[in-house]
Each structure stands twice: as structure tokens, then as C-alpha cells.
Design an enzyme around this catalytic site. Structure first.
Site, short mmCIF file in Angstrom:
data_model
loop_
_atom_site.label_atom_id
_atom_site.label_comp_id
_atom_site.label_asym_id
_atom_site.label_seq_id
_atom_site.Cartn_x
_atom_site.Cartn_y
_atom_site.Cartn_z
N LYS A 1 6.63 -0.69 -14.06
CA LYS A 1 7.93 -1.30 -13.77
C LYS A 1 8.29 -2.31 -14.87
CE LYS A 1 8.52 -3.73 -9.83
NZ LYS A 1 8.86 -3.52 -8.41
N GLY B 1 0.79 -1.23 0.00
CA GLY B 1 0.00 0.00 0.00
C GLY B 1 0.82 1.28 0.00
N ASP C 1 -6.08 -11.37 -9.13
CA ASP C 1 -5.05 -11.35 -10.17
C ASP C 1 -5.48 -10.34 -11.23
OD1 ASP C 1 -3.33 -11.82 -12.27
OD2 ASP C 1 -3.40 -14.00 -12.07
N TRP D 1 2.55 2.92 -2.40
CA TRP D 1 2.30 3.86 -3.49
C TRP D 1 0.92 4.50 -3.33
CZ3 TRP D 1 4.46 2.69 -9.06
CH2 TRP D 1 5.85 2.56 -8.97
N ASP E 1 -4.17 -6.18 -5.92
CA ASP E 1 -3.00 -7.03 -5.70
C ASP E 1 -3.45 -8.46 -5.45
OD1 ASP E 1 0.16 -6.14 -4.93
OD2 ASP E 1 -0.41 -8.21 -4.44
N ASP F 1 3.31 -1.23 -10.42
CA ASP F 1 4.56 -1.66 -9.78
C ASP F 1 4.55 -3.19 -9.69
OD1 ASP F 1 7.03 -1.16 -8.61
OD2 ASP F 1 6.25 -0.91 -6.59
N1 SAM Z 1 4.09 -0.37 -4.93
C1 SAM Z 1 3.88 -1.27 -3.81
C2 SAM Z 1 4.06 -0.48 -2.55
O1 SAM Z 1 4.67 0.59 -2.58
O2 SAM Z 1 3.57 -0.92 -1.49
C3 SAM Z 1 4.81 -2.44 -3.87
C4 SAM Z 1 4.44 -3.40 -4.97
S1 SAM Z 1 5.35 -4.91 -4.95
C5 SAM Z 1 6.91 -4.40 -5.53
C6 SAM Z 1 4.72 -5.76 -6.35
C7 SAM Z 1 3.34 -6.35 -6.14
O3 SAM Z 1 2.82 -6.82 -7.39
C8 SAM Z 1 3.32 -7.57 -5.20
O4 SAM Z 1 2.60 -7.26 -4.04
C9 SAM Z 1 2.62 -8.65 -6.03
O5 SAM Z 1 1.72 -9.45 -5.27
C10 SAM Z 1 1.89 -7.83 -7.08
N2 SAM Z 1 1.52 -8.59 -8.27
C11 SAM Z 1 2.33 -9.35 -9.07
N3 SAM Z 1 1.61 -9.93 -10.04
C12 SAM Z 1 0.33 -9.52 -9.89
C13 SAM Z 1 -0.88 -9.78 -10.60
N4 SAM Z 1 -0.91 -10.60 -11.67
N5 SAM Z 1 -2.01 -9.18 -10.18
C14 SAM Z 1 -2.01 -8.37 -9.09
N6 SAM Z 1 -0.88 -8.09 -8.37
C15 SAM Z 1 0.27 -8.65 -8.77
#
Ligand code: SAM
Length: 224
Positions: A178, A80, A114, A82, A98, A138
Site C-alpha cells: 500500500k 486478519g 513493530d 487479508w 501487526d 497493507d
Molecule cells: N489487511 C488488513 C486486513 O485485511 O485485516 C488490514 C490492515 S490495516 C489497513 C493496517 C495495519 O497496519 C494496522 O493494523 C496497523 O496496526 C498496521 N501497522 C502499521 N504500522 C505497522 C508497523 N510498523 N508494524 C506492524 N504493523 C503495522
């Protein structure tokens, strides 16, 4: 870009791990790095849920992405950080998604699902209640250690995010995603250049130097 950690007290001496023999060596390396990372300390002190919060702060300082009263979509939002930054910097509404559960943030609505699932885009659009001014991704897949596989997975997420951004962005809106080193591939870059006035690649200072991640920042969305 300003370094948000520059306002902090000088770094203390490196913390060494004691009694960590029960951890695997990779867990020990991770813990040691967390304990000695000024961004982790700064995130805790400022109440951000992630050190990644600083990446969005740095990108926003450079590219002026978060408008007052704006609507923001946060893809891959857990835990959370961002979303917190977007609201703190003037967004009126944030909708995040997420795979993981996200503890509530005032002003944000979260879906645990997803992003690649069918029907998700309609749910996100309904929650947002109008066009988005900023779409953030992200999202990062769990790394497999196989560079080519990881690259394909993150590109699939970023390309799906871009396709959705082209549907949901308001004129002049912005998109941040990203990617891994190498940046956007030709097809994605062509779409970005056709639909946005400006397209840049950025590696904010808070992004670890040894990480292959980077961001594509596209501003000035032009609806078709
Ligand atoms: N920006 C976030 C923050 O500041 O708190 C951090 C994000 S973290 C680097 C990346 C996130 O992408 C992870 O929590 C992961 O579960 C999510 N993620 C990866 N693939 C996903 C998908 N197909 N659908 C939803 N979320 C996904």
C-alpha cells in the site's frame, strides 16, 4: 475487476443515525459511512474480518497473486482479513505481523510487534519455514493529517517491506504494498523494475474513492 458487492441484494435505503449526539462529529461521520458501506455489509455477511478483504480479492482476481499451496507473508495483518483471504484462496501457510493483537486464524501464525523493529525479519523467516511466494504489505501508519509526514511514513514502511521481500521471495514470487497517491517514488520504482518482471499501480474498487491509498503490484520476482 469484478465487483464482489454486485452479487449482493440491492442496497437498502441509507441508514440514519439516531441518538448519536454524544459522539463527536467525526465519529458520527465514520459511523454513518460504516452503516451505509456495502463492502462493510458484505464483509460481515461473508465472515471476513475487514472490508479490506475485498481489496485483496479484487487484486487477486486481476493479477492472480495467491497460488495453491503457497507461502504468504502478511505485513500489517490486523484484524486478519487479508490472511483469511489468502488461506481461503489456496495459500498453505500465512505468517502475519501487526502492532495490534490478531485473533487466531487457522493456518496462520501471527506476531504482535513493530515490523521496523530489529530482529523481526529473522522471526518471520523462521515462522514461514522457507521462501515466500507472496509478500503483502497493507501497513499504514496512523495518519497525522500532515500530508508530507504521512507520505514519508508510509514510504518508509513500503520500502522496508520491499527490501525484506527481495530477501525472502522465491523466484517468480510477487509483492503488493500500500502506498499513498503518487505511487512508488523513483528509487523504489527502480528497485521494483530491476527485480520484478511486471510492476503496476492499482486502485481496487473496494478502495474508497476519497482515500489517497493505492497499491503497487509487482510480479515475477527475479532473485539477484
Ligand atoms: N489487511 C488488513 C486486513 O485485511 O485485516 C488490514 C490492515 S490495516 C489497513 C493496517 C495495519 O497496519 C494496522 O493494523 C496497523 O496496526 C498496521 N501497522 C502499521 N504500522 C505497522 C508497523 N510498523 N508494524 C506492524 N504493523 C503495522
Amino acid at each position: 475487476m469484478t465487483d464482489p458487492t454486485s452479487k449482493l441484494p440491492p442496497r437498502r435505503d441509507a441508514v440514519r443515525l439516531k441518538n448519536a449526539r454524544k459522539l463527536s462529529s467525526s465519529s458520527q461521520r465514520w459511523l454513518q459511512r460504516q452503516l451505509n458501506d456495502p463492502y462493510v455489509t458484505a464483509a460481515k455477511a461473508a465472515g471476513w474480518r475487514s472490508r479490506a478483504a475485498f481489496k485483496l480479492i479484487e487484486l487477486d482476481e486481476k493479477y492472480k497473486l495467491i497460488g495453491k499451496g503457497s507461502r504468504v507473508l502478511d505485513l500489517g495483518a490486523a484484524p486478519g482479513g487479508w490472511s483469511q483471504v489468502a488461506l481461503e484462496r489456496g495459500a498453505a501457510k500465512v505468517v502475519g505481523i501487526d502492532l495490534l493483537e490478531i485473533q487466531p486464524v487457522a493456518g496462520a501464525d501471527f506476531i504482535q510487534a513493530d515490523f521496523l523493529e530489529e530482529g523481526i525479519e529473522a522471526r518471520l523467516t523462521a515462522l514461514l519455514g522457507g521462501k515466500a511466494d507472496l509478500v503483502l504489505s497493507d501497513m499504514a501508519p496512523n495518519t497525522s493529517g500532515h500530508v508530507a509526514t504521512d507520505h514519508i511514513r508510509i514510504m518508509a514502511l513500503a520500502e522496508t517491506a520491499l527490501a525484506f521481500a527481495c530477501e525472502i521471495l522465491a523466484p517468480d514470487g510477487a509483492f503488493v504494498a500500500k502506498l499513498f497517491q503518487g505511487g512508488a517514488e523513483k528509487d523504489m520504482l527502480n528497485t521494483l523494475k530491476a527485480r520484478f518482471r511486471s510492476v503496476k499501480h492499482a486502485k481496487p474498487p473496494a478502495s474508497r474513492k476519497d482515500s489517497k491509498e493505492m497499491y503497487v503490484v509487482a510480479t515475477g520476482f527475479r532473485p539477484a
